[in-house]
Scaffold this motif. Structure first.
Motif, PDB file in Angstrom:
ATOM      1  N   MET A 117      51.717  11.130  83.090  1.00  0.00           N
ATOM      2  CA  MET A 117      51.614  10.346  81.854  1.00  0.00           C
ATOM      3  C   MET A 117      52.941  10.314  81.093  1.00  0.00           C
ATOM      4  SD  MET A 117      48.741  10.553  78.851  1.00  0.00           S
ATOM      5  CE  MET A 117      48.525   9.213  77.715  1.00  0.00           C
TER       6      MET A 117
ATOM      7  N   PHE B 129      45.106  17.243  72.532  1.00  0.00           N
ATOM      8  CA  PHE B 129      45.766  16.157  73.258  1.00  0.00           C
ATOM      9  C   PHE B 129      46.640  16.730  74.369  1.00  0.00           C
ATOM     10  CE2 PHE B 129      44.259  13.844  69.694  1.00  0.00           C
ATOM     11  CZ  PHE B 129      44.224  12.503  70.063  1.00  0.00           C
ATOM     12  N   ASP B 130      46.795  15.961  75.454  1.00  0.00           N
ATOM     13  CA  ASP B 130      47.608  16.410  76.580  1.00  0.00           C
ATOM     14  C   ASP B 130      49.098  16.337  76.257  1.00  0.00           C
ATOM     15  OD1 ASP B 130      45.497  16.769  78.804  1.00  0.00           O
ATOM     16  OD2 ASP B 130      45.041  14.781  77.998  1.00  0.00           O
TER      17      ASP B 130
ATOM     18  N   HIS C  55      47.119   7.013  68.645  1.00  0.00           N
ATOM     19  CA  HIS C  55      46.550   7.695  69.805  1.00  0.00           C
ATOM     20  C   HIS C  55      46.513   6.775  71.021  1.00  0.00           C
ATOM     21  CE1 HIS C  55      44.192  10.731  67.078  1.00  0.00           C
ATOM     22  NE2 HIS C  55      45.501  10.941  67.101  1.00  0.00           N
ATOM     23  N   TYR C  56      46.736   7.384  72.199  1.00  0.00           N
ATOM     24  CA  TYR C  56      46.734   6.643  73.458  1.00  0.00           C
ATOM     25  C   TYR C  56      45.842   7.364  74.480  1.00  0.00           C
ATOM     26  CZ  TYR C  56      51.048   4.596  71.553  1.00  0.00           C
ATOM     27  OH  TYR C  56      51.975   3.971  70.747  1.00  0.00           O
ATOM     28  N   THR C  57      45.325   6.589  75.430  1.00  0.00           N
ATOM     29  CA  THR C  57      44.544   7.151  76.539  1.00  0.00           C
ATOM     30  C   THR C  57      45.037   6.559  77.849  1.00  0.00           C
ATOM     31  OG1 THR C  57      42.560   7.376  75.150  1.00  0.00           O
ATOM     32  CG2 THR C  57      42.236   7.413  77.536  1.00  0.00           C
ATOM     33  N   TYR C  58      45.142   7.414  78.872  1.00  0.00           N
ATOM     34  CA  TYR C  58      45.432   6.943  80.218  1.00  0.00           C
ATOM     35  C   TYR C  58      44.553   7.731  81.179  1.00  0.00           C
ATOM     36  CZ  TYR C  58      47.782   6.096  84.655  1.00  0.00           C
ATOM     37  OH  TYR C  58      48.039   5.755  85.966  1.00  0.00           O
ATOM     38  N   LYS C  59      43.564   7.033  81.759  1.00  0.00           N
ATOM     39  CA  LYS C  59      42.569   7.675  82.624  1.00  0.00           C
ATOM     40  C   LYS C  59      41.928   8.841  81.864  1.00  0.00           C
ATOM     41  CE  LYS C  59      44.667   6.053  86.909  1.00  0.00           C
ATOM     42  NZ  LYS C  59      45.272   6.378  88.221  1.00  0.00           N
ATOM     43  N   GLN C  60      42.111  10.073  82.331  1.00  0.00           N
ATOM     44  CA  GLN C  60      41.455  11.216  81.683  1.00  0.00           C
ATOM     45  C   GLN C  60      42.375  11.955  80.712  1.00  0.00           C
ATOM     46  OE1 GLN C  60      38.157  11.718  82.173  1.00  0.00           O
ATOM     47  NE2 GLN C  60      38.312   9.866  83.415  1.00  0.00           N
ATOM     48  N   GLN C  61      43.542  11.384  80.437  1.00  0.00           N
ATOM     49  CA  GLN C  61      44.494  12.073  79.576  1.00  0.00           C
ATOM     50  C   GLN C  61      44.646  11.376  78.229  1.00  0.00           C
ATOM     51  OE1 GLN C  61      48.002  12.424  82.241  1.00  0.00           O
ATOM     52  NE2 GLN C  61      47.649  14.623  82.118  1.00  0.00           N
ATOM     53  N   LYS C  62      45.001  12.171  77.217  1.00  0.00           N
ATOM     54  CA  LYS C  62      45.181  11.668  75.856  1.00  0.00           C
ATOM     55  C   LYS C  62      46.589  12.011  75.363  1.00  0.00           C
ATOM     56  CE  LYS C  62      41.976  14.311  74.358  1.00  0.00           C
ATOM     57  NZ  LYS C  62      41.085  15.040  73.417  1.00  0.00           N
TER      58      LYS C  62
END
Length: 287
Positions: free
Chosen positions: A1, A37-38, A56-63
């Motif tokens: 990410m 958050f990741d 805030h952002y999301t990509y698949k299972q990550q934040k």
């Protein structure tokens, strides 16, 4: 990410107002540092008009979270200790952009913890300690033991933070882990309060007796900042003069309680001046 976040911070890095960009990655057993958050992108800007901005952002299972913070806000957090996660971010975050070594210098400053900044933080922490201690004692004397317990826990926390700052370190989120090694006596008091099987009233009674000496022994250290400012002026101060001082306004409502404590300990004295009203006097304070 991290690769996906690069275009986001590169766009910000191209702006003249951006001073630096940190990338903070979630650590095992310390998810609270990044609010679960990741990744955190922490961007410092010199443009005060921007204000604090979070996205805030999301990509698949990550934040991931983007924090854009004006330099003035960051400096206030560092001075007041009101956002302790930021200390961790600055100490452990990865610098991905640094204009004129702004973040590198800030990291060094945090590690060295200049004495001037320490003195102000000690003063504010001591004022909070006195506020919590006095309020807790009042609740205890009136039989409100649960409320007294709440205030005593907070007062011990301020005492612990005071010890850490005195030793030249910034208080971390895990402040009791720091104090356990620096000042075992304070750590033992805290353990006895929360773990003892004695009745709550008895625990509080013993703790007030023990902590009174610990607090008094740190009075001149804790009040040094205030006393030095008062010594700069010949004559007495009104409470408004003290509250308006650029360094003392950070003490906020705790300043009045701290003054009363210092009066009680014969460190500060009170001058009374007659007003136009019958038997009403102005109060002024001096060393």
């Amino acid at each position: 990410m991290e690769d996906l976040l690069r275009p986001i911070y590169q766009e910000r890095a191209s702006m003249q107002s951006t001073l630096g960009v940190l990338l903070i990655e979630k650590r095992l057993h310390a998810t609270s540092i990044t609010d679960t958050f990741d990744y955190i992108l922490f961007i410092v800007t010199k443009n005060e008009d921007d204000g604090l901005y979070i996205k805030h952002y999301t990509y698949k299972q990550q934040k991931a979270a983007l924090h854009i913070v004006p330099e003035t806000q960051l400096q206030e957090w560092l001075l007041l200790g009101s956002n302790r996660k930021v200390i961790d971010w600055l100490q452990n975050g990865k610098i991905v952009f640094d204009r004129n070594e702004y973040l590198s210098n800030l990291k060094t400053e945090i590690q060295e913890f200049p004495f001037y900044g320490r003195k102000i933080k000690i003063g504010m922490e001591f004022a909070k300690l006195i506020r919590r201690y006095m309020d807790g004692k009042s609740f205890f004397e009136n039989g409100h033991y649960l409320d007294a317990y709440n205030h005593v826990v907070h007062s011990l926390h301020h005492l612990a933070r005071l010890e850490v700052i005195e030793q030249g370190f910034h208080p971390e989120i895990t402040v009791w882990n720091q104090v356990k090694h620096m000042e075992p006596e304070i750590f033992k008091l805290y353990e006895e309060l929360v773990n003892s099987e004695e009745p709550l009233e008895k625990r509080l009674e013993l703790l007030f007796l023990a902590s009174e000496f610990l607090i008094y022994s740190r009075t001149f250290l804790g009040a040094q900042h205030l006393l030095e400012i008062m010594a700069d002026k010949e004559g007495a101060w009104s409470i408004n003069d003290l509250m308006q001082h650029p360094e003392l306004h950070y003490y906020s409502v705790d300043l009045s309680v701290l003054l009363e404590y210092l009066i009680d300990k014969n460190i500060v004295s009170v001058n009374e001046e007659q007003t136009k009203g019958n038997d009403i006097c102005h109060r002024y304070y001096l060393l």
